[in-house]
Design an enzyme around this catalytic site. Sequence first.
Site, PDB file in Angstrom:
ATOM      1  N   LYS A   1       0.837  -1.195   0.000  1.00  0.00           N
ATOM      2  CA  LYS A   1       0.000   0.000   0.000  1.00  0.00           C
ATOM      3  C   LYS A   1       0.876   1.251   0.000  1.00  0.00           C
ATOM      4  CE  LYS A   1      -4.008  -2.116   0.337  1.00  0.00           C
ATOM      5  NZ  LYS A   1      -5.120  -1.960  -0.620  1.00  0.00           N
TER       6      LYS A   1
ATOM      7  N   ASP B   1      -0.690   0.066  -4.405  1.00  0.00           N
ATOM      8  CA  ASP B   1      -2.109   0.431  -4.377  1.00  0.00           C
ATOM      9  C   ASP B   1      -2.281   1.689  -3.539  1.00  0.00           C
ATOM     10  OD1 ASP B   1      -4.845   0.586  -4.223  1.00  0.00           O
ATOM     11  OD2 ASP B   1      -5.136  -1.365  -3.264  1.00  0.00           O
TER      12      ASP B   1
ATOM     13  N   HIS C   1     -10.154  -8.243  -7.763  1.00  0.00           N
ATOM     14  CA  HIS C   1      -9.983  -7.684  -6.422  1.00  0.00           C
ATOM     15  C   HIS C   1     -10.654  -8.564  -5.368  1.00  0.00           C
ATOM     16  CE1 HIS C   1     -11.863  -5.115  -3.174  1.00  0.00           C
ATOM     17  NE2 HIS C   1     -10.589  -4.847  -3.003  1.00  0.00           N
TER      18      HIS C   1
END
Length: 362
Positions: free
Chosen positions: A168, A197, A299
Amino acid sequence: MSMITRARAYLVDLDVETERTDAVQSFLKQETIFVEIATDDGLVGTGYSYTIGTGGRAVLSMLRDHLLDRLIGMDPGRIEAAWMTLFTSTRATTTGAITSLALAAVDTALWDLRCLRHDAPLWQVAGGFRRDVPLYDTEGGWLHLSPDELVEGARRSVAEGWAGVKIKVGSPHVFDDVERLRAVRDAVGERVDIMVDANQSLTRGEAVRRAKAFESLDLAWFEEPMLADDVEGHRTLARSTSIPVAVGESMYAVSPFREYLERGAASIVQVDVARIGGITPWLKVAHLAEAFNVAVCPHFLMELHVSLAAAVPNGRYVEHIPQLRAITRSEMQIADGHALAPERSGLGIDWDRDAIDDRIVA
């Protein structure tokens, strides 16, 4: 011809299996919306969708108050007809999260019925391209983790034979993100994919800036850098960087995917079966992406997405985030760094009915 005689919906709360944070939120719990559809010849299909903590009762209300009664008397084999009938009946809410999540719970139950009727697993009925799909890990990459913890998680994933890890990003300063990513790249070497992400947290200018800062790290993709409806921003970013741009988890209809692909704004499609409205539209997006020579890396929902990613030729990756272990009797199979689509008929998820009943909250 068989006929639907009963449809039931209920809500189950699941605690998260580990602390999960990104640039905009924390994953507090999974609200799991179940639908069971029974037919006059004795079959029962089970489908589900989810939220990450809010809105589950709104989805349940949509199902109970507006959708499920319309299924009674329908032919469960006519899945497209059932999906469109329910979709058009919602009128002013046809495109949006609540309707899509409700439709997904119904649609996955109908696909479970179809597979049960044919005594075949979902990955074969939906296309049957292959059984195994490469796996990448997200559980070791959350934003609250230190660089040392990220490295530990990445090394653990590599030791398991997994082909990639997701980290992340969206730290207050770009150099904090770079430091975290550099530590992981140095630890895992050049042959492991690293995905990042940002969870829609960046402006256009900041997304371009961070992509430039990430270029030397050879990233597999840059996921959700900006708001999901900013197609032009993603197109601008895609033209400015060699890092593939990934989008899709926050899209609730087929048409936004078409626009992204037509405009060259996405190189990876991350369609989510719950948020798109079920397996029926999921397959449409996957085949649309194939027409543009774009890979599908769905996802979340690994227990279901493993079968769908295996069904289509452009299924590239399955995301490892286990979340159903509290209500299933067995786990997704993993071998040689690949997730294996289940061979059991239906969706292939081995539900623990007693554990589910214990967690019903509505």
